[in-house]
Scaffold this active site. Sequence first.
Site, PDB file in Angstrom:
ATOM      1  N   GLY A 153       9.116   3.806 -13.271  1.00 56.12           N
ATOM      2  CA  GLY A 153      10.041   2.713 -13.565  1.00 56.12           C
ATOM      3  C   GLY A 153       9.340   1.368 -13.617  1.00 56.12           C
ATOM      4  O   GLY A 153       9.700   0.490 -14.413  1.00 56.12           O
ATOM      5  N   ASP A 154       8.314   1.194 -12.788  1.00 58.97           N
ATOM      6  CA  ASP A 154       7.545  -0.056 -12.815  1.00 58.97           C
ATOM      7  C   ASP A 154       6.713  -0.158 -14.087  1.00 58.97           C
ATOM      8  O   ASP A 154       6.581  -1.241 -14.663  1.00 58.97           O
ATOM      9  CB  ASP A 154       6.647  -0.146 -11.591  1.00 58.97           C
ATOM     10  CG  ASP A 154       7.440  -0.187 -10.296  1.00 58.97           C
ATOM     11  OD1 ASP A 154       8.559  -0.724 -10.300  1.00 58.97           O
ATOM     12  OD2 ASP A 154       6.935   0.324  -9.285  1.00 58.97           O
TER      13      ASP A 154
ATOM     14  N   ALA B 238       0.861  -1.175   0.000  1.00 61.45           N
ATOM     15  CA  ALA B 238       0.000   0.000   0.000  1.00 61.45           C
ATOM     16  C   ALA B 238       0.902   1.230   0.000  1.00 61.45           C
ATOM     17  O   ALA B 238       1.824   1.331   0.816  1.00 61.45           O
ATOM     18  CB  ALA B 238      -0.905   0.010   1.230  1.00 61.45           C
TER      19      ALA B 238
ATOM     20  N   ASP C 207       4.307  13.383 -11.708  1.00 62.18           N
ATOM     21  CA  ASP C 207       4.679  12.496 -10.603  1.00 62.18           C
ATOM     22  C   ASP C 207       5.434  11.315 -11.193  1.00 62.18           C
ATOM     23  O   ASP C 207       4.915  10.616 -12.066  1.00 62.18           O
ATOM     24  CB  ASP C 207       3.411  12.029  -9.871  1.00 62.18           C
ATOM     25  CG  ASP C 207       3.682  11.143  -8.668  1.00 62.18           C
ATOM     26  OD1 ASP C 207       4.855  10.876  -8.373  1.00 62.18           O
ATOM     27  OD2 ASP C 207       2.707  10.706  -8.033  1.00 62.18           O
TER      28      ASP C 207
ATOM     29  N   SER D 124      -1.632   6.047 -12.760  1.00 58.65           N
ATOM     30  CA  SER D 124      -1.017   6.785 -13.870  1.00 58.65           C
ATOM     31  C   SER D 124      -0.685   5.911 -15.063  1.00 58.65           C
ATOM     32  O   SER D 124      -0.314   6.433 -16.128  1.00 58.65           O
ATOM     33  CB  SER D 124       0.275   7.458 -13.387  1.00 58.65           C
ATOM     34  OG  SER D 124       1.319   6.503 -13.223  1.00 58.65           O
TER      35      SER D 124
ATOM     36  N   GLU E 221      12.227  -6.444  -3.800  1.00 57.81           N
ATOM     37  CA  GLU E 221      11.480  -6.117  -2.589  1.00 57.81           C
ATOM     38  C   GLU E 221      10.956  -7.383  -1.906  1.00 57.81           C
ATOM     39  O   GLU E 221      10.187  -7.298  -0.960  1.00 57.81           O
ATOM     40  CB  GLU E 221      10.326  -5.167  -2.905  1.00 57.81           C
ATOM     41  CG  GLU E 221      10.775  -3.753  -3.233  1.00 57.81           C
ATOM     42  CD  GLU E 221       9.629  -2.801  -3.467  1.00 57.81           C
ATOM     43  OE1 GLU E 221       9.851  -1.592  -3.317  1.00 57.81           O
ATOM     44  OE2 GLU E 221       8.509  -3.245  -3.812  1.00 57.81           O
TER      45      GLU E 221
ATOM     46  N   GLY F 194       3.666  -1.154  -4.776  1.00 59.12           N
ATOM     47  CA  GLY F 194       4.634  -2.248  -4.683  1.00 59.12           C
ATOM     48  C   GLY F 194       5.144  -2.575  -6.074  1.00 59.12           C
ATOM     49  O   GLY F 194       4.369  -2.612  -7.039  1.00 59.12           O
ATOM     50  N   LYS F 195       6.445  -2.806  -6.198  1.00 58.19           N
ATOM     51  CA  LYS F 195       7.020  -2.981  -7.530  1.00 58.19           C
ATOM     52  C   LYS F 195       6.406  -4.152  -8.293  1.00 58.19           C
ATOM     53  O   LYS F 195       6.144  -4.051  -9.494  1.00 58.19           O
ATOM     54  CB  LYS F 195       8.536  -3.138  -7.427  1.00 58.19           C
ATOM     55  CG  LYS F 195       9.239  -1.851  -7.036  1.00 58.19           C
ATOM     56  CD  LYS F 195      10.737  -1.995  -7.093  1.00 58.19           C
ATOM     57  CE  LYS F 195      11.386  -0.642  -6.801  1.00 58.19           C
ATOM     58  NZ  LYS F 195      11.037   0.368  -7.833  1.00 58.19           N
ATOM     59  N   GLY F 196       6.187  -5.272  -7.611  1.00 59.64           N
ATOM     60  CA  GLY F 196       5.595  -6.409  -8.300  1.00 59.64           C
ATOM     61  C   GLY F 196       4.178  -6.124  -8.746  1.00 59.64           C
ATOM     62  O   GLY F 196       3.813  -6.343  -9.915  1.00 59.64           O
TER      63      GLY F 196
END
Length: 311
Positions: A252-253, A14, A247, A292, A141, A41-43
Amino acid sequence: MLGYDLLVVGSANADLVIGVDRRPGAGETVLGSDLAVHPGGKGANQAVAAARLGARTALLARVGGDAYGRLLLDAQRAAGVDTVGVLVGEEPTGVAVITVDRAGDNSIVVSPGANARLEPGDIRAAGSLLASARVVSAQLEIPMAAVAEAVRSRAPGARLVLNASPPAQLPPQVLAACDPLVVNEHEALALLSGHPAAEADEPAAWASALLSRGPRSVVVTLGAAGALAADRNGVVTVPAPRVAVVDTTGAGDAFTGALAWRLSAGDVLETAVRYAVRVGSAACARAGAQSSFPRAEDLAVLPDALPADEN
């Protein structure tokens, strides 16, 4: 026929986001905006990014049986991600505390929570998912042991995309499977600490030095300047479209999710990176992380990329 274009093995957090005029220095307190809570979270981000673009995507992760965990599961399903591999346990869902300044730049602190409990046994138990994916994408992560097990357990011929974030030293068998290893500028320098290439302000030298350590290919993201891709055939720089940055959280994700999807579709590395750069740029033009991320049709309105020497 493999059932998924992409299986993401990684984190689900979160995101607790506060806007600030400027990010605080050490020992400093600043006032910010009202707290906003978003799925992240990146995943989880990479899975949503790929699914929103049209990829058949599944997520293998851990969340808690709390309100944040329910938020994350709902967001994945709304984006079209298969959540059969998301494990729900008693530990709290991971949380990221994010400050975003007026320029759109962010600072992030992550409390791993359930992400830290994703174990090799969880990966082995999800063997049917791993056997069904063309590409497996992972980040750092989650525990390195889980990443290494995903490398061992993926289907024969399945490609591994590894986003080395946050940066950590990688076991040789993990490095050797990366195709590509994806890092930003800070992560590249962290992985190259002590290497002569780290002293040079030359992304191409960073990529070549990382490539010499064993991965099959390397991608270095360069923010507004685009990205750089390197493999045994050479190095190419891909410029980014110029957009008004709102923003950068999750950009990157979005890039990595798009890259993994296009590689699963059969694109060569340079072509996949060119597509991913446009996706990452589109994500910077909107607030939030998953909120986004663009759909494929949104990319048509982006301006053409400028030549690299004009960015």
